[in-house]
Design a protein around this motif. Structure first.
Motif, PDB file in Angstrom:
ATOM      1  N   VAL A  16       0.645  -1.486  -0.330  1.00 59.23           N
ATOM      2  CA  VAL A  16      -0.428  -0.251  -0.074  1.00 59.23           C
ATOM      3  C   VAL A  16       1.076   0.968  -0.141  1.00 59.23           C
ATOM      4  O   VAL A  16       1.129   2.407  -0.773  1.00 59.23           O
ATOM      5  N   ALA A  17       1.812   1.766   1.137  1.00 63.78           N
ATOM      6  CA  ALA A  17       2.996   2.741   0.876  1.00 63.78           C
ATOM      7  C   ALA A  17       3.636   2.557  -0.523  1.00 63.78           C
ATOM      8  O   ALA A  17       3.510   3.632  -0.866  1.00 63.78           O
ATOM      9  N   LEU A  18       4.181   2.099  -1.253  1.00 68.66           N
ATOM     10  CA  LEU A  18       4.329   1.793  -2.268  1.00 68.66           C
ATOM     11  C   LEU A  18       4.024   2.789  -2.963  1.00 68.66           C
ATOM     12  O   LEU A  18       4.552   2.958  -4.009  1.00 68.66           O
ATOM     13  N   GLN A  19       2.627   1.904  -3.194  1.00 72.87           N
ATOM     14  CA  GLN A  19       1.679   2.547  -4.046  1.00 72.87           C
ATOM     15  C   GLN A  19       1.068   3.687  -4.502  1.00 72.87           C
ATOM     16  O   GLN A  19       1.568   4.700  -5.430  1.00 72.87           O
ATOM     17  N   GLN A  20       1.538   4.431  -3.033  1.00 69.82           N
ATOM     18  CA  GLN A  20       1.113   5.863  -2.847  1.00 69.82           C
ATOM     19  C   GLN A  20       2.780   6.788  -3.215  1.00 69.82           C
ATOM     20  O   GLN A  20       2.616   8.173  -3.769  1.00 69.82           O
ATOM     21  N   ASP A  21       3.539   6.340  -3.018  1.00 69.25           N
ATOM     22  CA  ASP A  21       5.105   6.832  -3.199  1.00 69.25           C
ATOM     23  C   ASP A  21       6.513   5.590  -3.248  1.00 69.25           C
ATOM     24  O   ASP A  21       6.523   4.774  -2.414  1.00 69.25           O
ATOM     25  N   ALA A  22       6.843   5.454  -4.231  1.00 70.13           N
ATOM     26  CA  ALA A  22       7.695   4.285  -4.902  1.00 70.13           C
ATOM     27  C   ALA A  22       8.654   4.937  -4.205  1.00 70.13           C
ATOM     28  O   ALA A  22       9.937   3.658  -4.200  1.00 70.13           O
ATOM     29  N   ARG A  23       9.095   6.119  -3.756  1.00 73.71           N
ATOM     30  CA  ARG A  23      10.831   6.513  -3.805  1.00 73.71           C
ATOM     31  C   ARG A  23      11.237   6.555  -2.291  1.00 73.71           C
ATOM     32  O   ARG A  23      12.456   6.516  -1.542  1.00 73.71           O
ATOM     33  N   LEU A  24       9.919   5.688  -1.219  1.00 72.24           N
ATOM     34  CA  LEU A  24      10.115   5.843  -0.078  1.00 72.24           C
ATOM     35  C   LEU A  24      11.999   4.570   0.386  1.00 72.24           C
ATOM     36  O   LEU A  24      11.648   3.981  -0.133  1.00 72.24           O
ATOM     37  N   SER A  25      12.242   5.331   1.050  1.00 75.31           N
ATOM     38  CA  SER A  25      13.475   4.809   1.478  1.00 75.31           C
ATOM     39  C   SER A  25      12.870   3.673   2.494  1.00 75.31           C
ATOM     40  O   SER A  25      11.779   3.551   3.427  1.00 75.31           O
ATOM     41  N   VAL A  26      14.186   2.690   2.484  1.00 75.80           N
ATOM     42  CA  VAL A  26      13.737   1.355   3.669  1.00 75.80           C
ATOM     43  C   VAL A  26      13.537   1.869   4.992  1.00 75.80           C
ATOM     44  O   VAL A  26      12.623   1.513   5.285  1.00 75.80           O
ATOM     45  N   GLN A  27      14.516   2.967   5.745  1.00 73.70           N
ATOM     46  CA  GLN A  27      13.558   3.569   6.901  1.00 73.70           C
ATOM     47  C   GLN A  27      12.812   3.879   6.394  1.00 73.70           C
ATOM     48  O   GLN A  27      11.597   4.114   7.811  1.00 73.70           O
ATOM     49  N   GLN A  28      11.946   4.726   5.688  1.00 76.35           N
ATOM     50  CA  GLN A  28      10.927   5.741   5.972  1.00 76.35           C
ATOM     51  C   GLN A  28       9.462   4.122   5.804  1.00 76.35           C
ATOM     52  O   GLN A  28       8.683   4.856   6.832  1.00 76.35           O
ATOM     53  N   LEU A  29       9.832   3.288   5.095  1.00 76.71           N
ATOM     54  CA  LEU A  29       9.133   2.490   4.950  1.00 76.71           C
ATOM     55  C   LEU A  29       8.703   1.570   6.149  1.00 76.71           C
ATOM     56  O   LEU A  29       7.875   1.231   6.511  1.00 76.71           O
ATOM     57  N   ALA A  30      10.092   1.134   6.835  1.00 72.12           N
ATOM     58  CA  ALA A  30       9.886   0.595   8.192  1.00 72.12           C
ATOM     59  C   ALA A  30       8.661   1.424   9.089  1.00 72.12           C
ATOM     60  O   ALA A  30       8.197   0.844  10.087  1.00 72.12           O
ATOM     61  N   GLU A  31       8.950   2.544   9.397  1.00 71.28           N
ATOM     62  CA  GLU A  31       8.351   3.520  10.652  1.00 71.28           C
ATOM     63  C   GLU A  31       6.915   3.298   9.902  1.00 71.28           C
ATOM     64  O   GLU A  31       5.377   3.614  10.868  1.00 71.28           O
ATOM     65  N   ILE A  32       6.469   3.605   8.565  1.00 71.45           N
ATOM     66  CA  ILE A  32       5.449   3.019   7.897  1.00 71.45           C
ATOM     67  C   ILE A  32       4.643   1.895   8.648  1.00 71.45           C
ATOM     68  O   ILE A  32       3.659   1.776   9.057  1.00 71.45           O
ATOM     69  N   VAL A  33       5.195   0.858   8.214  1.00 70.57           N
ATOM     70  CA  VAL A  33       5.143  -0.283   8.743  1.00 70.57           C
ATOM     71  C   VAL A  33       4.427  -0.820   9.417  1.00 70.57           C
ATOM     72  O   VAL A  33       4.365  -1.872  10.257  1.00 70.57           O
TER      73      VAL A  33
END
Length: 163
Positions: A16-33
């Motif tokens: 879901v997060a990557l569909q909104q912004d595929a440029r997220l770093s792994v760190q940002q993605l980790a915070e979101i999930v």
């Protein structure tokens, strides 16, 4: 097969997060999930390897690039033998202005979503690609007046059998 049932909530959240912004770093993605970066990275790589993530792309503005004319084109073929179908599909696949190309049921054999600069460019496409096919029988073209919704994000929902 419904493979999403095999995804955990963190994997679905990554998608879901990557569909909104595929440029997220792994760190940002980790915070979101809600995971640390290492398990997030492992899940991300697993999703890529298992084919849930096909690629990462930038969505461009067709109007600003001079490609403001969107046409939905329904094609009916007169001949449905394998060589004619394969030849027709190969010619259409090679054209960059064809953004989507579907084999259909119902009244048309194919549906294409095409972007062009103008109706004249679309007419040239028809003459070069569609009308020149020996399998061609009929075309029905619909020009979009305006775009109301356009997304590539798939609905990844919670549901029965999904953790």
């Amino acid at each position: 097969m419904n493979e999403i049932a095999g995804l955990d909530r963190h994997e679905r959240a990554i998608l879901v997060a990557l569909q909104q912004d595929a440029r997220l770093s792994v760190q940002q993605l980790a915070e979101i999930v809600g995971l640390s970066p290492s398990p997030t990275w492992r899940r991300l790589k697993s999703l890529e390897q298992r084919g849930f993530i096909r690629d990462y792309v930038a969505r461009l503005d067709g109007q600003r690039l001079g490609l403001g004319q969107t046409v939905f084109c329904n094609i009916v073929l007169a001949r449905h033998n394998r060589p004619d179908l394969e030849a027709f599909e190969a010619v259409v696949l090679a054209r960059p202005e064809v953004l989507e190309f579907y084999s259909m049921t119902g009244g048309a054999d194919y549906l294409l979503r095409i972007v062009t600069r103008s109706p004249a460019d679309y007419e040239a496409f028809l003459k070069e690609v569609i009308f020149s096919s020996p399998a061609f029988q009929h075309v029905n073209s619909n020009f979009a007046l305006r775009e109301i919704k356009h997304t590539s994000a798939l609905p990844i929902a919670e549901g029965p059998g999904i953790n």
